[in-house]
Scaffold this motif. Sequence first.
Motif, PDB file in Angstrom:
ATOM      1  N   MET A   1       0.846  -1.181   0.000  1.00 59.52           N
ATOM      2  CA  MET A   1       0.000   0.000   0.000  1.00 59.52           C
ATOM      3  C   MET A   1       0.887   1.238   0.000  1.00 59.52           C
ATOM      4  SD  MET A   1      -2.997   1.124   2.710  1.00 59.52           S
ATOM      5  CE  MET A   1      -1.881   1.566   4.026  1.00 59.52           C
ATOM      6  N   ARG A   2       0.465   2.259  -0.723  1.00 58.63           N
ATOM      7  CA  ARG A   2       1.209   3.519  -0.756  1.00 58.63           C
ATOM      8  C   ARG A   2       0.280   4.645  -0.318  1.00 58.63           C
ATOM      9  NH1 ARG A   2       6.154   3.232  -2.835  1.00 58.63           N
ATOM     10  NH2 ARG A   2       6.732   1.399  -4.046  1.00 58.63           N
ATOM     11  N   THR A   3       0.795   5.493   0.573  1.00 58.32           N
ATOM     12  CA  THR A   3       0.018   6.593   1.129  1.00 58.32           C
ATOM     13  C   THR A   3       0.804   7.882   0.929  1.00 58.32           C
ATOM     14  OG1 THR A   3      -0.890   5.113   2.826  1.00 58.32           O
ATOM     15  CG2 THR A   3      -1.113   7.484   3.191  1.00 58.32           C
ATOM     16  N   ARG A   4       0.222   8.817   0.209  1.00 58.61           N
ATOM     17  CA  ARG A   4       0.883  10.088  -0.051  1.00 58.61           C
ATOM     18  C   ARG A   4       0.741  10.999   1.167  1.00 58.61           C
ATOM     19  NH1 ARG A   4       4.705  12.392  -3.121  1.00 58.61           N
ATOM     20  NH2 ARG A   4       3.980  11.066  -4.847  1.00 58.61           N
ATOM     21  N   VAL A   5       1.875  11.440   1.709  1.00 60.02           N
ATOM     22  CA  VAL A   5       1.903  12.366   2.842  1.00 60.02           C
ATOM     23  C   VAL A   5       2.788  13.533   2.432  1.00 60.02           C
ATOM     24  CG1 VAL A   5       2.550  12.689   5.245  1.00 60.02           C
ATOM     25  CG2 VAL A   5       1.603  10.494   4.516  1.00 60.02           C
ATOM     26  N   GLY A   6       2.188  14.629   2.039  1.00 59.16           N
ATOM     27  CA  GLY A   6       2.964  15.755   1.530  1.00 59.16           C
ATOM     28  C   GLY A   6       3.746  15.325   0.309  1.00 59.16           C
ATOM     29  N   ASP A   7       5.077  15.482   0.355  1.00 57.10           N
ATOM     30  CA  ASP A   7       5.891  15.066  -0.790  1.00 57.10           C
ATOM     31  C   ASP A   7       6.546  13.709  -0.560  1.00 57.10           C
ATOM     32  OD1 ASP A   7       7.619  15.882   1.171  1.00 57.10           O
ATOM     33  OD2 ASP A   7       8.848  17.177  -0.104  1.00 57.10           O
ATOM     34  N   VAL A   8       6.045  12.945   0.409  1.00 48.65           N
ATOM     35  CA  VAL A   8       6.557  11.606   0.690  1.00 48.65           C
ATOM     36  C   VAL A   8       5.468  10.576   0.436  1.00 48.65           C
ATOM     37  CG1 VAL A   8       7.606  10.084   2.405  1.00 48.65           C
ATOM     38  CG2 VAL A   8       8.093  12.536   2.466  1.00 48.65           C
ATOM     39  N   GLU A   9       5.806   9.562  -0.335  1.00 43.34           N
ATOM     40  CA  GLU A   9       4.885   8.458  -0.570  1.00 43.34           C
ATOM     41  C   GLU A   9       5.332   7.289   0.311  1.00 43.34           C
ATOM     42  OE1 GLU A   9       2.634   7.074  -4.506  1.00 43.34           O
ATOM     43  OE2 GLU A   9       4.704   6.359  -4.458  1.00 43.34           O
ATOM     44  N   VAL A  10       4.587   7.046   1.382  1.00 44.82           N
ATOM     45  CA  VAL A  10       4.957   6.035   2.369  1.00 44.82           C
ATOM     46  C   VAL A  10       4.447   4.670   1.926  1.00 44.82           C
ATOM     47  CG1 VAL A  10       4.775   5.288   4.772  1.00 44.82           C
ATOM     48  CG2 VAL A  10       4.896   7.741   4.227  1.00 44.82           C
ATOM     49  N   HIS A  11       5.378   3.725   1.834  1.00 42.60           N
ATOM     50  CA  HIS A  11       5.001   2.343   1.517  1.00 42.60           C
ATOM     51  C   HIS A  11       4.760   1.589   2.813  1.00 42.60           C
ATOM     52  CE1 HIS A  11       6.083  -1.967   0.970  1.00 42.60           C
ATOM     53  NE2 HIS A  11       5.241  -1.832  -0.040  1.00 42.60           N
ATOM     54  N   SER A  12       3.726   0.767   2.850  1.00 39.92           N
ATOM     55  CA  SER A  12       3.434  -0.031   4.038  1.00 39.92           C
ATOM     56  C   SER A  12       2.717  -1.308   3.632  1.00 39.92           C
ATOM     57  CB  SER A  12       2.550   0.754   5.023  1.00 39.92           C
ATOM     58  OG  SER A  12       1.290   1.052   4.441  1.00 39.92           O
ATOM     59  N   VAL A  13       2.712  -2.271   4.542  1.00 39.66           N
ATOM     60  CA  VAL A  13       1.892  -3.469   4.395  1.00 39.66           C
ATOM     61  C   VAL A  13       1.007  -3.554   5.624  1.00 39.66           C
ATOM     62  CG1 VAL A  13       3.637  -4.676   3.026  1.00 39.66           C
ATOM     63  CG2 VAL A  13       3.579  -4.992   5.490  1.00 39.66           C
ATOM     64  N   GLU A  14      -0.144  -4.179   5.470  1.00 47.68           N
ATOM     65  CA  GLU A  14      -1.043  -4.290   6.613  1.00 47.68           C
ATOM     66  C   GLU A  14      -1.790  -5.617   6.588  1.00 47.68           C
ATOM     67  OE1 GLU A  14      -5.174  -2.179   5.904  1.00 47.68           O
ATOM     68  OE2 GLU A  14      -3.564  -0.712   5.647  1.00 47.68           O
ATOM     69  N   HIS A  15      -2.272  -5.990   7.767  1.00 48.38           N
ATOM     70  CA  HIS A  15      -3.009  -7.236   7.943  1.00 48.38           C
ATOM     71  C   HIS A  15      -4.177  -6.985   8.888  1.00 48.38           C
ATOM     72  CE1 HIS A  15       0.559  -9.280   6.293  1.00 48.38           C
ATOM     73  NE2 HIS A  15       1.269  -8.567   7.154  1.00 48.38           N
TER      74      HIS A  15
ATOM     75  N   ASP B   1      11.402  16.007  11.391  1.00 44.14           N
ATOM     76  CA  ASP B   1      10.712  15.963  10.100  1.00 44.14           C
ATOM     77  C   ASP B   1      10.100  14.587   9.863  1.00 44.14           C
ATOM     78  OD1 ASP B   1      11.488  18.585   9.594  1.00 44.14           O
ATOM     79  OD2 ASP B   1      13.240  17.995   8.419  1.00 44.14           O
ATOM     80  N   VAL B   2      10.825  13.540  10.224  1.00 44.64           N
ATOM     81  CA  VAL B   2      10.312  12.182  10.044  1.00 44.64           C
ATOM     82  C   VAL B   2       9.087  11.950  10.923  1.00 44.64           C
ATOM     83  CG1 VAL B   2      10.838   9.724  10.321  1.00 44.64           C
ATOM     84  CG2 VAL B   2      12.553  11.275   9.352  1.00 44.64           C
ATOM     85  N   VAL B   3       9.133  12.423  12.162  1.00 45.58           N
ATOM     86  CA  VAL B   3       7.970  12.290  13.043  1.00 45.58           C
ATOM     87  C   VAL B   3       6.763  13.009  12.439  1.00 45.58           C
ATOM     88  CG1 VAL B   3       7.009  13.001  15.273  1.00 45.58           C
ATOM     89  CG2 VAL B   3       9.231  11.889  15.169  1.00 45.58           C
ATOM     90  N   GLY B   4       6.986  14.157  11.846  1.00 49.84           N
ATOM     91  CA  GLY B   4       5.890  14.858  11.187  1.00 49.84           C
ATOM     92  C   GLY B   4       5.259  14.027  10.083  1.00 49.84           C
ATOM     93  N   VAL B   5       6.093  13.367   9.275  1.00 43.54           N
ATOM     94  CA  VAL B   5       5.584  12.489   8.223  1.00 43.54           C
ATOM     95  C   VAL B   5       4.795  11.332   8.829  1.00 43.54           C
ATOM     96  CG1 VAL B   5       6.260  10.838   6.429  1.00 43.54           C
ATOM     97  CG2 VAL B   5       7.363  13.074   6.549  1.00 43.54           C
ATOM     98  N   LEU B   6       5.318  10.730   9.885  1.00 45.43           N
ATOM     99  CA  LEU B   6       4.659   9.584  10.490  1.00 45.43           C
ATOM    100  C   LEU B   6       3.335   9.964  11.143  1.00 45.43           C
ATOM    101  CD1 LEU B   6       7.768   7.802  12.030  1.00 45.43           C
ATOM    102  CD2 LEU B   6       6.452   7.089  10.026  1.00 45.43           C
ATOM    103  N   LEU B   7       3.255  11.138  11.741  1.00 46.49           N
ATOM    104  CA  LEU B   7       1.987  11.585  12.311  1.00 46.49           C
ATOM    105  C   LEU B   7       0.942  11.778  11.221  1.00 46.49           C
ATOM    106  CD1 LEU B   7       3.260  14.124  14.995  1.00 46.49           C
ATOM    107  CD2 LEU B   7       2.050  11.983  15.446  1.00 46.49           C
ATOM    108  N   ALA B   8       1.343  12.365  10.110  1.00 47.62           N
ATOM    109  CA  ALA B   8       0.409  12.539   9.000  1.00 47.62           C
ATOM    110  C   ALA B   8       0.018  11.198   8.407  1.00 47.62           C
ATOM    111  CB  ALA B   8       1.035  13.438   7.933  1.00 47.62           C
ATOM    112  N   PHE B   9       0.970  10.261   8.311  1.00 50.87           N
ATOM    113  CA  PHE B   9       0.669   8.914   7.836  1.00 50.87           C
ATOM    114  C   PHE B   9      -0.326   8.232   8.769  1.00 50.87           C
ATOM    115  CE2 PHE B   9       1.650   4.358   8.212  1.00 50.87           C
ATOM    116  CZ  PHE B   9       1.326   3.928   6.935  1.00 50.87           C
ATOM    117  N   ALA B  10      -0.109   8.349  10.074  1.00 49.64           N
ATOM    118  CA  ALA B  10      -1.022   7.742  11.040  1.00 49.64           C
ATOM    119  C   ALA B  10      -2.425   8.310  10.896  1.00 49.64           C
ATOM    120  CB  ALA B  10      -0.503   7.955  12.461  1.00 49.64           C
ATOM    121  N   ASP B  11      -2.533   9.614  10.711  1.00 47.49           N
ATOM    122  CA  ASP B  11      -3.849  10.227  10.512  1.00 47.49           C
ATOM    123  C   ASP B  11      -4.515   9.680   9.254  1.00 47.49           C
ATOM    124  OD1 ASP B  11      -3.598  11.756  12.788  1.00 47.49           O
ATOM    125  OD2 ASP B  11      -2.972  13.576  11.728  1.00 47.49           O
ATOM    126  N   ALA B  12      -3.716   9.479   8.208  1.00 46.19           N
ATOM    127  CA  ALA B  12      -4.270   9.004   6.938  1.00 46.19           C
ATOM    128  C   ALA B  12      -4.795   7.568   7.048  1.00 46.19           C
ATOM    129  CB  ALA B  12      -3.213   9.094   5.840  1.00 46.19           C
TER     130      ALA B  12
END
Length: 259
Positions: free
Chosen positions: A1-15, A72-83
């Motif tokens: 799964m890919r989640t766009r957070v600002g200018d970072v596209e975070v890749h993740s897997v989930e179950h 900066d990384v924490v900021g990305v992760l907080l936005a990812f968590a919200d998404a």
Amino acid sequence: MRTRVGDVEVHSVEHGSGRPVLVLHGGGVDHREAEACFEPALAGVPGLRRVYPDLPGTGRTPAPATLRSADDVVGVLLAFADAVAGSARYLLAGHSAGGYLALGMAARRPERVAGLALVCPLLTGVRDVPAHRVVTGTGTLGDDGFRGYFVVQTPGMLDRYERFVAPAAALVDHPALERIGERWELAPDPGQAYPGPVLVVAGRLDSTVGSAAATDLAGRHPHATLAVLDDAGHALPHEQPDLLRALLTEWLARAARAR
């Protein structure tokens, strides 16, 4: 799964499905190590949606030049968590550097975090770090990376290293991690008390971060369980899986009661 957070596209897997649980891996690896170590415990608990992102600069998540610090990384992760969690409060777990980032997330937005589990967390104020010592095995298996990481050096542990740890090396963006690492201390200090259910697990033989700073950290949180495991180093999630599973299960039960 890919989640766009600002200018970072975070890749993740989930179950699974249900309450989100974000699990953050350590430095120099990717989601596969965290998934291999935490999924056996989390998968046995119904009603959990387990999300394993690749941190910026590792795996399939890029680290653009705009990311210049751990803050900066924490900021990305907080936005990812919200998404991924929406309005739901989420559980948060991390190993090594992932634990430090999770601590920073909980410090910034404690109202969003339903529980915090930190395994061999990287912390400021690290002290009394023991020398690396092999407790099981001859010390001749594997490569230098394996021999310097594991204190339990059996063929089974080598297999886990070769499957879940070593493959990430080719995907690491070393210049990006060096850039971020120059400002790795979070501001403000995330060691302030998080009021929810906390689990802190450390390896007595951890020659990377030791166990003393983790003990100090647990003492600053009003609802923390602390476990310092013998015969375990920084690779504790691999080396002591049954104990980790039991501790995570108890932590999840406390988080459910708090809910």
